[in-house]
Write a protein that holds these residues in place. Structure first.
Motif, PDB file in Angstrom:
ATOM      1  N   MET A   1       1.703 -81.952  -0.836  1.00  0.00           N
ATOM      2  CA  MET A   1       2.137 -82.995   0.103  1.00  0.00           C
ATOM      3  C   MET A   1       0.930 -83.578   0.823  1.00  0.00           C
ATOM      4  N   ASN A 311      10.334 -82.259  12.301  1.00  0.00           N
ATOM      5  CA  ASN A 311      10.761 -82.993  11.107  1.00  0.00           C
ATOM      6  C   ASN A 311       9.615 -83.783  10.491  1.00  0.00           C
ATOM      7  N   LYS A 315       7.216 -83.329   6.764  1.00  0.00           N
ATOM      8  CA  LYS A 315       6.845 -84.419   5.839  1.00  0.00           C
ATOM      9  C   LYS A 315       5.331 -84.639   5.835  1.00  0.00           C
ATOM     10  N   TYR A 365       3.950 -95.072   5.022  1.00  0.00           N
ATOM     11  CA  TYR A 365       4.689 -93.816   4.821  1.00  0.00           C
ATOM     12  C   TYR A 365       5.472 -93.445   6.078  1.00  0.00           C
ATOM     13  N   ILE A 369       9.662 -93.106   6.261  1.00  0.00           N
ATOM     14  CA  ILE A 369      10.458 -91.889   6.456  1.00  0.00           C
ATOM     15  C   ILE A 369      11.133 -91.816   7.828  1.00  0.00           C
ATOM     16  N   ILE A 373      14.999 -89.949   9.438  1.00  0.00           N
ATOM     17  CA  ILE A 373      14.868 -88.748  10.274  1.00  0.00           C
ATOM     18  C   ILE A 373      15.575 -88.961  11.608  1.00  0.00           C
TER      19      ILE A 373
END
Ligand SMILES: *Cc1c(COP(=O)(O)O)cnc(C)c1O
Length: 388
Positions: A1, A311, A315, A365, A369, A373
């Motif tokens: 990641m 959270n 990621k 990014y 995301i 969330i």
């Protein structure tokens, strides 16, 4: 990641150029800069060069600089050192409610010795009222200490104007410029500051090195007694590698600041506009223009900031709730509550602070995301359900 850091106000990685510059002073050039023999010569030259770079950065003379261990120590030295040196003249200090703990707790400690502190309020934008500042000055006031830029919101205080008031009233003025350094010019002549704090690790140098500008004629009582280092104002053998690193870091900051600031501002603007466009019930905290180009603090209503951070961490994104110094405590941010935010809005706030490593792809990014969330977290909030 992929790992992305949007937490550069907490600390920064050591820049490659800085690392290369300091390396020889951790191994080959190990001498004590105070030694008159061969081993001390290289380190002595390096300390002098580091100081010269710092003087260029501040636009000051070499006798007006003190190397310390951190921003925290510089703030302690500025405030306690000045208070102790001037205790016959007065016992009153003026600061603000939104300072870093290294200022607030120093003033608190001085209260036990009979010093009194006025904590100026800030408005909803996070700014102080200059008339209130002026009105707070009494014949006993010896020091005004305010930050240059807030670490949680990036809000910039009007340092020039504060300096002008301090000068007019004959009060010494200290600015905590730890967050401002490298993001906005710090010419101490133009700024009319008497004392100014910076810290290496917020500026791509390592942790454990800081500096204080002390205007010629301003006397400080030392915190650390020892040898004749730093002209008797801070004992202890110099942190040679740290000083070399800080010197290199400010040299780079001076060179790259204009271009980097522009790059940060473009990314920050995209984050702000993107969040507002994609996510309902968000609020940007702090004055919209008078802010550092790299910092945005956003409240997400009906969301718990700490869970949001977890959270994001899952990621690969590092961000922060307010400040690294207060996270882990359940107290809402003193900066945000001082600006009038409710405890809920304060708890739902996240700080994104940009730095050299960030790219437009990082921003893409984040914006990609984030909405899901926040929506998922809100779907679990009874308050959010009730609000609809
Ligand atoms: C980080 C920080 C400090 C403390 O600096 P350290 O070098 O970590 O001790 C002081 N003031 C502000 C505004 C900061 O952000």
């Amino acid at each position: 990641m992929k790992k992305i850091c949007f937490d550069h106000n907490a600390t920064t990685p050591v820049a490659d150029e800085v690392f290369e510059a300091m390396l020889p002073f951790l191994k080959g050039e190990w001498g004590n800069p105070s030694s008159i023999h061969w081993a001390g010569r290289g380190p002595k030259k390096a300390v002098d060069a580091g100081r010269e770079a710092l003087c260029k950065f501040f636009n000051c003379a070499d006798i007006e600089t003190i190397f310390t261990s951190s921003g925290t120590e510089s703030n302690n030295l500025a405030i306690k050192g000045l208070a102790w040196a001037k205790k016959d003249k007065g016992n009153h200090i003026i600061t603000t409610r939104v300072e870093h703990p290294s200022v607030l707790n120093t003033c608190k400690a001085l209260a036990k010795e009979g010093f009194e502190t006025t904590y100026l309020d800030v408005d909803a934008d996070g700014l102080i009222d200059l008339n209130s500042l002026e009105a707070a000055i009494t014949p006993k006031t010896i020091l005004i200490s305010t930050m240059f830029a807030n670490n949680e919101t990036g809000v910039l205080f009007p340092i020039k104007e504060i300096g002008a008031i301090a000068k007019k009233r004959g009060v010494t003025f200290h600015a905590d410029a730890v967050q401002a350094a490298g993001k906005t010019p710090l010419d101490v002549q133009g700024l009319k500051v008497d004392l100014l704090t910076i810290s290496g690790h917020k500026l791509y140098a390592p942790k454990g090195i800081g500096a204080l500008f002390v205007r010629r004629g301003v006397r400080l009582t030392p915190l650390i007694h020892g040898g004749h280092h730093e002209r008797n104002r801070r004992g202890g053998t110099e942190n040679v590698a740290g000083i070399v690193a800080l010197g290199k870091a400010v040299e780079i900051a001076g060179r790259d600041m204009a271009a980097e600031s522009e790059r940060m501002l473009a990314m920050r603007t995209r984050i702000e506009k993107g969040m507002q466009a994609r996510i309902p019930h968000v609020k940007i905290n702090g004055h919209l223009e008078k802010r550092l180009p790299n910092t945005v603090n956003i409240s997400f209503e009906f969301v718990e900031g700490e869970s949001l951070l977890l959270n994001l961490d899952m990621k690969g994104i590092a961000a922060s709730s307010g400040s690294a110094c207060t996270s882990g405590s359940l107290e809402p941010s003193h900066v945000l509550t001082s600006m009038g935010l409710s405890n809920e809005m304060s708890h739902g706030s996240v700080r994104f602070s940009l730095g050299k490593s960030n790219t437009e792809e990082d921003v893409d990014y984040l914006l990609e995301i984030m909405p899901a969330i926040v929506e998922r977290m809100r779907s679990m909030s009874p308050l959010y359900a009730a609000s609809k």
